[in-house]
Design an enzyme around this catalytic site. Structure first.
Site, PDB file in Angstrom:
ATOM      1  CD  GLU A   1      47.663  95.029   4.066  1.00 36.97           C
ATOM      2  OE1 GLU A   1      46.752  95.256   3.122  1.00 36.97           O
ATOM      3  OE2 GLU A   1      47.477  94.034   4.849  1.00 36.97           O
TER       4      GLU A   1
ATOM      5  CG  HIS B   1      46.030  90.945   0.841  1.00 36.42           C
ATOM      6  ND1 HIS B   1      47.072  91.390   0.855  1.00 36.42           N
ATOM      7  CD2 HIS B   1      45.228  91.425   1.653  1.00 36.42           C
ATOM      8  CE1 HIS B   1      47.028  92.477   1.489  1.00 36.42           C
ATOM      9  NE2 HIS B   1      45.675  92.625   2.039  1.00 36.42           N
TER      10      HIS B   1
ATOM     11  CG  HIS C   1      42.306  95.182   0.157  1.00 39.97           C
ATOM     12  ND1 HIS C   1      43.223  96.463  -0.123  1.00 39.97           N
ATOM     13  CD2 HIS C   1      43.114  94.886   1.041  1.00 39.97           C
ATOM     14  CE1 HIS C   1      44.061  96.340   1.017  1.00 39.97           C
ATOM     15  NE2 HIS C   1      44.213  95.435   1.687  1.00 39.97           N
ATOM     16  CD  GLU C   2      41.048  92.105   3.041  1.00 39.87           C
ATOM     17  OE1 GLU C   2      41.907  90.952   3.394  1.00 39.87           O
ATOM     18  OE2 GLU C   2      40.798  92.834   3.614  1.00 39.87           O
TER      19      GLU C   2
END
Length: 906
Positions: free
Chosen positions: A585, A566, A562-563
């Protein structure tokens, strides 16, 4: 030209006061010292400014010429300018001594230094004893007709602001003459302005020379007249004027601000780490970095920066800079200096800093660094051996690489192709050659070798052949000594796989390196991504159930993915309007599943089944959240047709940014995720991911609105419009109204019948029967019961199991310990343990209250909801447990979490 004073936003809206349509900061030079004993950061920041042509920024809000947009441009000036009238009265502040002088203080002459120290105070007084300067002495003599340069700022004590004399820097005379003034639509006869125009316009191929000149200019003295600029600070802004200057074009181009942060400032957190050692880090606060340095907060104000950070020599300083910093000793002081920089213009909110006593994780953890050995210090790169013993830095650097190559002192490749020397801290270049790591081809319609950049001039990795083939960028992992082993077993092990998987899905890594830091327990979320650095919560580390294997890595792996996602959505492509949080997000939540499945090497069927199970869990979470929240907070595009609009000056507000309830909501993550799933269902997932790469190749380095993504999607797949799926329909169903679209109701019914879910339902039936068979009273002798074989479940299946059992009004006393023993619930990952704690609280299972206390103390990012559960049942024992847990952690809790929990309990 007084800044907008009449703005009175709703109490939970965040004002963005900077007048970015008048003047832009193009580069920041920070010169800071970290003082742990006083919990402040002091020093200076030098701003290099460029007035906007016609007092307007370009339509795309990016750096450089305006970029064409297929969608209608929504950035129209509002008829009335915004301001803010809630002006602070003069209040007490903290000014203290310097353990070491910053470069700015060394540069100032003796007389000026005395004045500087007088402004900062003698250091013997506390915040309650000394006065803070909110205005310079002559602010009241200035005129409203004079131009006011407005910066976003709060909780900072400003002592002096001055114009810097860049003409005193001899190296500036070697700059080539250019036509920057004519390009911007005005002519500069001021030599100070002319020099800065030339410096800002240097091409990216000369970025090293450019940074060196910025640094030299930042150390230059103030202009010859010696007069300081006039300033005033109110609650949300810092306002600066120069006598007689009435336009942005006349305003000084280089401004130095001397200031100090406050211990209670919301942008940074001063806290002890898990080893009990003090640290400080940028907290990802709703107010972003305005309490760390005065800046232009609106996303359109993209700029580059460089920073020198002084910290105690035993510490490690990490930042969101492009190259690994090599610390140098600061003379005879006990401080070291760390230098970082970026060449890609980005919003000021992406600036990240962390200083603490952390250690670097390697492939093997020396026994001297295993838990229990906490009486020694590893400072990363400047530790010195003593008493004939090996330092922890030496122990760490001696370890080998397993399947990784640990390269010491090797040059780190940058985006421009230049090289710089690394320090002795190890950079890891993962080798996946010994692993069977096959990749699904997501390139589809995209030719990554033919990227045409639409952003302004900076050294871009997307155009480099070497970057296109670099599956795993160099990485490092840091954390407290007590967590090194867990970090090594999970984060360090998973990083190369997740990085390679992200490359397979999205293509070129936007950033050249990655640091990962395990932050203190009080961190407010499971992770936070910034350029070149990721903060991870300790909650992602724990999962020690027997036989957990790969399953025990699920939460950690998916959060890392997930990170990492980004880097593409949220960083190299950002939202032009912060209210469109789903652009960051929602995309990262959608991509984490695809990247994690790729990292796990799942088959197509396994990927689909895992995706459907996660979708159902998220649907349940979203449905519950929407039933228990205000409708106004459920809208993904709250400004609707006004999204992206600002005032004439460039100021605006971010709706609900300061609402504490919004802090803990996941609607932007989940509803945004489901919108992307819906769109993927219309074109096919493989084609949809290929489109992501196409979109990234076009929009990297730029800020976007929802319409940019959606319009390009509709143009790329014209059959969607022919079938009635228009931009206005997507707005109406997904972005501009609360609640849940009909498509989501229909799909959730399908997901609930998937194989992995059906397996869970079968296990739930077994446990219900078990509970019913143990609810009888008064039996003298228990009958011999047939043995029940319970199926081994994945982490996500365990979450679903416990959620379904939470729907049961009653479970027998025997069921709870049986559940805990069967699945070893106290040792599962944080998501599973969270549901287990909910079950414990609901059924008053006192023997497991210790599990609840452990969760609330060690998993603070996820525990806020549990406090409410403990209080709502009005059980004295549970309420006492909630109060005890709060008393244990309230000093280290995130401010928003503490405020919400305190309201629940009191």
């Amino acid at each position: 030209m007084e800044p907008n004073e009449d703005l009175n936003p709703d109490t939970d809206d965040l004002p963005l006061r900077a007048n970015t349509n008048h003047i832009l900061v193009r580069h920041y030079v920070l010169d800071l010292s970290v003082h742990f004993e006083r919990k402040v950061i002091s020093g200076s920041i030098v701003l290099f400014l460029e007035p906007c042509s016609g007092s307007k920024t370009n339509a795309k809000g990016g750096i450089g010429p305006a970029i064409g947009n297929e969608a209608k441009d929504a950035e129209m000036s509002q008829e009335s300018a915004y301001g803010f009238h809630d002006v602070d009265i003069i209040e007490d502040g903290t000014k203290g001594p310097k353990n070491t002088l910053t470069s700015t203080e060394k540069m100032i002459g003796v007389g000026e230094r005395d004045e500087f120290q007088t402004l900062l105070g003698d250091g013997s007084k506390t915040a309650a004893e000394t006065k803070s300067l909110h205005s310079s002495h002559l602010w009241q003599t200035t005129s409203d007709c004079e131009f006011t340069f407005v910066l976003d700022c709060c909780d900072l004590d400003v002592s002096k602001i001055e114009e810097v004399d860049v003409t005193s820097v001899s190296a500036m005379s070697s700059l080539p003459s250019g036509h920057t003034s004519e390009r911007l639509g005005f002519s500069s006869v001021n030599p100070q302005a002319a020099f800065i125009e030339k410096l800002i316009s240097l091409p990216s191929s000369q970025w090293r020379q450019k940074n060196q000149l910025f640094l030299l200019c930042s150390h230059a003295p103030s202009t010859k007249d010696g007069s300081s600029l006039h300033f005033h600070r109110d609650r949300w802004s810092l306002q600066i004027r120069k006598t007689g200057v009435t336009s942005p074009q006349e305003f000084p181009r280089t401004v130095r601000i001397c200031y100090e942060t406050r211990p209670t400032g919301g942008s940074v957190r001063w806290i002890n780490d898990q080893d009990g050692r003090v640290c400080v880090y940028t907290a990802g606060s709703p107010i972003n970095n305005r309490a760390l340095f005065p800046c232009q907060e609106p996303p359109v104000a993209m700029s580059t920066w460089q920073a020198s950070v002084r910290a105690p020599s035993e510490c490690l300083a990490l930042m969101s800079g492009e190259e690994q910093a090599v610390p140098t000793e600061d003379g005879d002081t006990r401080f070291s200096v760390w230098n970082y920089f970026v060449t890609m213009p980005m919003p000021a909110s992406t600036f990240t800093l962390a200083v603490g006593h952390w250690c670097q994780v390697t492939a093997e953890i020396p026994s001297a660094l295993e838990p229990g050995v906490k009486d020694r210090t590893y400072c990363g790169m400047t530790a010195k051996p003593g008493s004939g013993e090996q330092t922890e830095a030496e122990l760490v650097s001696e370890t080998g690489g397993l399947s990784s190559k640990v390269i010491k002192g090797s040059p780190l490749q940058t985006g421009s192709g230049d090289q710089t020397t690394c320090s002795d801290s190890t950079l890891v270049y993962a080798s996946l050659e010994d692993e069977e790591f096959s990749e699904t081809d997501y390139s589809g319609m995209v030719d990554d070798s033919r990227v045409s950049c639409s952003h302004g001039d900076y050294p871009c990795r997307f155009t480099e052949q070497s970057s296109r083939s670099q599956r795993v960028i160099p990485y490092r992992v840091f954390g407290p000594i007590g967590l090194l082993q867990q970090a090594q077993m999970r984060v360090f092990k998973l990083l190369p796989r997740c990085l390679a998987a992200a490359h397979a899905v999205l293509g070129v890594h936007p950033f050249s390196r990655l640091d990962v830091l395990i932050v203190p327990a009080g961190f407010s979320s499971l992770g936070m991504a910034s350029p070149h650095i990721i903060f991870l919560s300790q909650s992602v580390l724990y999962a020690d159930g027997p036989g957990s294997g790969e399953n025990g890595l699920s939460l950690c792996g998916s959060r890392i993915c997930h990170e990492i996602a980004h880097s593409w959505f949220g960083l190299v492509i950002g939202a032009r309007d912060w209210t469109e949080e789903w652009i960051s997000e929602g995309f990262a939540t959608y991509l984490e599943d695809i990247i994690w499945a790729q990292a796990q090497q799942l088959s197509v069927q396994e990927t689909t089944e895992q995706s459907e199970l996660k979708a159902l869990l998220r649907w349940r979470r979203l449905s519950d959240e929407l039933q228990n929240s205000e409708e106004e907070l459920q809208i993904l595009r709250p400004n609707m047709d006004n999204t992206g609009q600002v005032s004439e000056s460039g100021s605006s507000t971010v709706k609900h940014a300061l609402n504490p309830d919004k802090t803990f909501m996941q609607v932007h993550y989940l509803k945004g995720y489901f919108l992307l799933r819906f769109l993927a269902s219309q074109v096919g997932e493989q084609q949809f991911i290929s489109f992501f790469r196409l979109f990234v190749n076009k929009y990297h380095g730029q800020l976007i609105l929802s319409q940019d993504f959606l319009v390009m999607l509709l143009i790329t797949f014209p059959h969607m419009a022919r079938e009635g799926l228009t931009l206005s329909a997507i707005y109406a169903d997904w972005l501009d109204r609360p609640g849940i679209p009909e498509w989501l109701y229909e799909r959730s019914a399908v997901w609930s019948q998937s194989r992995l879910v059906e397996e869970v339902k079968a296990e739930v039936v077994k446990w219900i029967l078990f509970s019913q068979s143990h609810q009888g009273k008064g039996r003298k002798r228990r009958r011999t019961e047939p043995k029940v074989n319970y199926k081994e479940l994945t982490s996500e299946q365990l979450v679903m199991l416990l959620e379904l059992l939470l729907e049961e009004s009653k479970l027998s006393t025997a069921t709870m310990p049986a559940l805990k023993k069967t699945y070893n619930l106290q040792s599962q990952d944080a998501e599973v343990r969270h549901r287990w704690c909910e079950l414990v609280v609901k059924h008053g299972y006192g023997q497991a209250y210790g599990d609840v206390e452990h969760f609330l103390v060690h998993d603070q990012a996820m525990g806020v909801y549990l406090y409410g559960e403990l209080m709502v049942h009005e059980d004295p024992g549970q309420q006492a447990l909630a109060r005890r847990c709060l008393s244990l952690v309230q000093e280290e809790m995130d401010q928003s979490a503490r405020r919400v929990v305190t309201e629940m309990i009191l």
